[in-house]
Design an enzyme around this catalytic site. Sequence first.
Site, PDB file in Angstrom:
ATOM      1  N   ASP A 247       0.961  -1.245  -0.098  1.00 34.75           N
ATOM      2  CA  ASP A 247       0.250   0.083  -0.093  1.00 34.75           C
ATOM      3  C   ASP A 247       1.149   1.086   0.006  1.00 34.75           C
ATOM      4  O   ASP A 247       1.711   1.657   0.849  1.00 34.75           O
ATOM      5  CB  ASP A 247      -0.813  -0.166   1.304  1.00 34.75           C
ATOM      6  CG  ASP A 247      -1.665   1.217   1.142  1.00 34.75           C
ATOM      7  OD1 ASP A 247      -2.422   1.214   0.702  1.00 34.75           O
ATOM      8  OD2 ASP A 247      -1.420   2.488   2.265  1.00 34.75           O
TER       9      ASP A 247
ATOM     10  N   TYR B 155       2.868  10.127  -0.567  1.00 38.47           N
ATOM     11  CA  TYR B 155       4.271   9.387  -0.058  1.00 38.47           C
ATOM     12  C   TYR B 155       5.280   9.129  -0.652  1.00 38.47           C
ATOM     13  O   TYR B 155       6.174   9.785  -0.213  1.00 38.47           O
ATOM     14  CB  TYR B 155       3.296   7.734   0.257  1.00 38.47           C
ATOM     15  CG  TYR B 155       2.611   7.579   1.033  1.00 38.47           C
ATOM     16  CD1 TYR B 155       1.606   7.980   1.618  1.00 38.47           C
ATOM     17  CD2 TYR B 155       2.464   5.858   1.129  1.00 38.47           C
ATOM     18  CE1 TYR B 155       0.317   7.729   2.338  1.00 38.47           C
ATOM     19  CE2 TYR B 155       1.051   5.752   1.940  1.00 38.47           C
ATOM     20  CZ  TYR B 155       0.381   6.573   2.346  1.00 38.47           C
ATOM     21  OH  TYR B 155      -1.265   6.004   2.886  1.00 38.47           O
TER      22      TYR B 155
ATOM     23  N   HIS C  55      -7.751   9.526  -1.759  1.00 34.15           N
ATOM     24  CA  HIS C  55      -6.433   9.078  -0.283  1.00 34.15           C
ATOM     25  C   HIS C  55      -7.864  10.117   0.290  1.00 34.15           C
ATOM     26  O   HIS C  55      -7.650   9.163   1.838  1.00 34.15           O
ATOM     27  CB  HIS C  55      -5.578  10.090  -0.577  1.00 34.15           C
ATOM     28  CG  HIS C  55      -4.276   9.874   0.444  1.00 34.15           C
ATOM     29  ND1 HIS C  55      -3.240   9.462   0.119  1.00 34.15           N
ATOM     30  CD2 HIS C  55      -4.619   9.093   1.644  1.00 34.15           C
ATOM     31  CE1 HIS C  55      -2.873   9.311   0.860  1.00 34.15           C
ATOM     32  NE2 HIS C  55      -3.197   9.287   2.303  1.00 34.15           N
TER      33      HIS C  55
ATOM     34  N   LYS D  72      -3.094   5.580  -3.846  1.00 37.38           N
ATOM     35  CA  LYS D  72      -3.945   6.471  -3.342  1.00 37.38           C
ATOM     36  C   LYS D  72      -3.989   7.800  -4.069  1.00 37.38           C
ATOM     37  O   LYS D  72      -2.919   8.160  -4.398  1.00 37.38           O
ATOM     38  CB  LYS D  72      -4.409   6.734  -2.518  1.00 37.38           C
ATOM     39  CG  LYS D  72      -3.852   6.080  -1.269  1.00 37.38           C
ATOM     40  CD  LYS D  72      -4.128   6.116  -0.270  1.00 37.38           C
ATOM     41  CE  LYS D  72      -3.673   5.137   0.913  1.00 37.38           C
ATOM     42  NZ  LYS D  72      -2.562   4.861   0.972  1.00 37.38           N
TER      43      LYS D  72
HETATM   44  P1  NDP Z   1       1.495   1.017  11.814  1.00 38.03           P
HETATM   45  O1  NDP Z   1      -0.053   0.249  12.950  1.00 38.03           O
HETATM   46  O2  NDP Z   1       1.892   0.494  10.533  1.00 38.03           O
HETATM   47  O3  NDP Z   1       2.633   1.786  13.085  1.00 38.03           O
HETATM   48  C1  NDP Z   1       3.621   1.599  11.987  1.00 38.03           C
HETATM   49  C2  NDP Z   1       4.720   2.143  13.225  1.00 38.03           C
HETATM   50  O4  NDP Z   1       5.025   1.829  14.389  1.00 38.03           O
HETATM   51  C3  NDP Z   1       6.273   2.679  12.906  1.00 38.03           C
HETATM   52  O5  NDP Z   1       6.588   3.579  13.333  1.00 38.03           O
HETATM   53  C4  NDP Z   1       6.965   1.554  13.129  1.00 38.03           C
HETATM   54  O6  NDP Z   1       8.052   1.769  13.072  1.00 38.03           O
HETATM   55  C5  NDP Z   1       6.531   0.479  14.447  1.00 38.03           C
HETATM   56  N1  NDP Z   1       6.473  -0.459  14.367  1.00 38.03           N
HETATM   57  C6  NDP Z   1       6.332  -1.300  13.725  1.00 38.03           C
HETATM   58  N2  NDP Z   1       5.995  -2.465  13.878  1.00 38.03           N
HETATM   59  C7  NDP Z   1       6.302  -2.755  14.803  1.00 38.03           C
HETATM   60  C8  NDP Z   1       5.969  -3.701  16.489  1.00 38.03           C
HETATM   61  N3  NDP Z   1       6.518  -4.807  15.647  1.00 38.03           N
HETATM   62  N4  NDP Z   1       6.883  -3.312  17.163  1.00 38.03           N
HETATM   63  C9  NDP Z   1       6.426  -1.676  17.810  1.00 38.03           C
HETATM   64  N5  NDP Z   1       6.588  -0.996  16.875  1.00 38.03           N
HETATM   65  C10 NDP Z   1       6.647  -1.564  15.403  1.00 38.03           C
HETATM   66  O7  NDP Z   1       0.452   2.561  11.743  1.00 38.03           O
HETATM   67  P2  NDP Z   1       1.245   3.579  10.505  1.00 38.03           P
HETATM   68  O8  NDP Z   1       0.364   5.069  10.401  1.00 38.03           O
HETATM   69  O9  NDP Z   1       1.806   3.917   9.806  1.00 38.03           O
HETATM   70  O10 NDP Z   1       0.574   3.050   8.867  1.00 38.03           O
HETATM   71  C11 NDP Z   1       0.446   1.460   8.788  1.00 38.03           C
HETATM   72  C12 NDP Z   1       0.008   1.954   6.967  1.00 38.03           C
HETATM   73  O11 NDP Z   1      -1.600   2.725   6.940  1.00 38.03           O
HETATM   74  C13 NDP Z   1       0.899   3.182   6.166  1.00 38.03           C
HETATM   75  O12 NDP Z   1       2.466   2.958   6.234  1.00 38.03           O
HETATM   76  C14 NDP Z   1      -0.200   3.136   5.104  1.00 38.03           C
HETATM   77  O13 NDP Z   1       0.095   2.053   3.699  1.00 38.03           O
HETATM   78  C15 NDP Z   1      -1.439   3.541   5.349  1.00 38.03           C
HETATM   79  N6  NDP Z   1      -2.107   4.899   6.335  1.00 38.03           N
HETATM   80  C16 NDP Z   1      -2.840   5.311   5.239  1.00 38.03           C
HETATM   81  C17 NDP Z   1      -3.298   6.590   6.180  1.00 38.03           C
HETATM   82  C18 NDP Z   1      -4.432   7.136   5.171  1.00 38.03           C
HETATM   83  O14 NDP Z   1      -4.943   8.031   5.543  1.00 38.03           O
HETATM   84  N7  NDP Z   1      -5.128   6.357   3.807  1.00 38.03           N
HETATM   85  C19 NDP Z   1      -3.072   7.466   6.762  1.00 38.03           C
HETATM   86  C20 NDP Z   1      -1.422   6.393   8.428  1.00 38.03           C
HETATM   87  C21 NDP Z   1      -1.064   5.292   7.337  1.00 38.03           C
HETATM   88  P3  NDP Z   1       9.654   0.889  11.848  1.00 38.03           P
HETATM   89  O15 NDP Z   1       9.537   1.809  10.988  1.00 38.03           O
HETATM   90  O16 NDP Z   1      10.298   1.736  12.726  1.00 38.03           O
HETATM   91  O17 NDP Z   1       9.691  -0.044  12.525  1.00 38.03           O
END
Ligand code: NDP
Length: 293
Positions: free
Chosen positions: A44, A49, A107, A74
Amino acid sequence: MSHLITLNNGVEIPALGFGVFQTPPEQTVASVTEALRVGYRLIDTAAAYGNEREVGEGIGASGLDRSAVFIETKLWINDYGYDEALRGFDKSAGKLGVETIDLLLLHQPLTADFTKTIGAYRALEKLLADGQVRAIGVSNFMPEVLARLLTETDVAPAVNQVEVHPYFAQPSVQQANAEYGVLTQAWSPMGGITSYAGDAGHSTFTDPVIGAIATAHGKTPAQVMLRWHLQEGRSAIPKSVKPERIAANFDVFDFALTADELARIDALDTGVRSGPEPDSITMESYGRDIPEA
Ligand code: NDP
């Protein structure tokens, strides 16, 4: 291999995918390649992005057939309106290096200019009819906005990607999606946004209820949250740039939460979103040009 969900147009989508929001372009190729190596088959991304090109490169570097990977992206609000959205597709497809996008979403709703939102969605319908996308959908559409879209367009969205994690589960949005046959796809599925945007004392990753359930299964809180989505029928798209987390977040197919555990996680919902209010997204506050491919 992740299990598949059949969308309302018959297309199958992997339930568990890989997100790349905030993944810097210089880390995106390696992250995507690693995700595909450990088994993810859904990526995704989004025009906004700034890493679609690197997503395409990562998929290319994986050695997998194009048809083996489900690519979701998106359109950003600057590319709303019918002609603009068709050009937006060309930009995304060009950067991704693909002819066909598996799932293309709006989006955000641009509620202040819904005519442009409808125009963009009409373009998605055209792309779908022409076979340039396999499925179309929306993101951050609240029930009343989704209902309005449905009355003004022909093809029901296959997906509504919204903020869903244990601290903000949006049951009424999930309910509305289900009534319209729209798959709820959880963004920030592990509540990452509660860590990077919220206060440090309010993180899903350190929640005691989730922690106790994780300990009981010999799993991590992240794995428990992802399992919760899958068992409740949602798609989820966790993000990480760390190889060990990328792998662990996909290692969720060898255990099952009980109905009581699911209910205990459901009960953590605070009703308070961490992401922006969908209505607050305007050209003035969030507009930014999306570069050509
Ligand atoms: P997530 O719930 O996927 O969390 C990601 C965060 O948690 C990062 O900071 C990552 O850091 C950390 N993390 C990942 N795995 C672990 C783990 N196993 N233990 C502890 N910490 C962890 O949230 P996101 O907000 O990143 O959302 C995921 C996806 O959703 C986005 O990448 C995007 O594709 C989508 N999205 C869509 C939106 C929209 O408006 N449509 C808005 C926001 C997100 P690190 O990378 O350092 O591991």
